[in-house]
Write a protein that holds these residues in place. Sequence first.
Motif, short mmCIF file in Angstrom:
data_model
loop_
_atom_site.label_atom_id
_atom_site.label_comp_id
_atom_site.label_asym_id
_atom_site.label_seq_id
_atom_site.Cartn_x
_atom_site.Cartn_y
_atom_site.Cartn_z
N ALA A 1 -15.49 4.58 0.88
CA ALA A 1 -16.13 4.28 -0.72
C ALA A 1 -16.78 6.06 -1.56
N HIS B 1 -8.68 2.33 -1.63
CA HIS B 1 -8.77 1.07 -0.78
C HIS B 1 -8.43 1.08 -0.35
N VAL B 2 -6.81 1.96 0.01
CA VAL B 2 -6.25 1.64 1.13
C VAL B 2 -7.02 2.38 2.82
N GLY C 1 -10.78 2.13 3.15
CA GLY C 1 -11.69 1.82 3.08
C GLY C 1 -13.20 2.46 3.06
N SER D 1 0.82 -0.69 -0.17
CA SER D 1 -0.35 0.26 0.15
C SER D 1 0.87 1.29 -0.18
N ALA E 1 -8.32 6.86 -6.14
CA ALA E 1 -9.04 5.28 -5.61
C ALA E 1 -8.25 4.91 -4.89
N TRP E 2 -6.73 4.58 -5.07
CA TRP E 2 -5.71 3.57 -4.26
C TRP E 2 -6.51 4.39 -3.03
N TYR F 1 -13.90 6.75 -4.10
CA TYR F 1 -14.27 5.81 -5.29
C TYR F 1 -14.80 7.04 -6.44
#
Length: 220
Positions: free
Chosen positions: A57, A52-53, A55, A5, A48-49, A60
């Motif tokens: 939403a 993801h890391v 969490g 990450s 976006a990464w 996004y």
Amino acid sequence: MHTISFDVAKILAGSLVLTSFLMIYQVRLLALLNMLGIHAFILALAVAWQAHVQGAAELYITAVITLIFKSALIPAALRRIVVRFGLHREIENVASLGLVMLAGVALVALSLEVMLPVTAQADPLTRTDIALALSVVLLGLLMMVTRRNAVSQVAAFLSLENGIDLAAAGAQGMPLVVEISIAFSVLVAFLVIGVFLFRIRERFDTVDMYALDAFRGDRK
């Protein structure tokens, strides 16, 4: 996973800094606007990464907004303005390109020297993104003050705003309502700037800021 990450986030943020240097290096308007689109595309990947890391939403959605507006629509509209005004010429700097690039390197070193100690207690991901985001902001400011063409200064402003978005995403997310507000503010500002540039070109047959200053001096 934490190492992966961190490495991916550092690569994406570093790529954004590198693209800022490539924007400074460009001497043609259309090439600069192409790099602006790439700049925003990398920002979308970085956000976006982070989504993801963390969490988160909502990030996004922020990445999608960045991809649509900043990477595609705004650069395309700016290219249309360039074609409409017939601005197919080199971008003039107030200093030599070599000096400007050296100043950019110094600003990146300064941002890392200042931000890394200040954020020593923060998460490594946050430290990296904020330090490199400040570099992007400073490089955007450098581009704004060293370019003589109004369109290139608009591109510099947008790259600066990308750095602010990167910092906000790295600092454990940005509320979606804030990002939507920023996106619409940038869009409205872009529309106003587009009309403004059209009127300048129509009235003075140039968008060179130094030429406009000279004209103003002649009127006194």
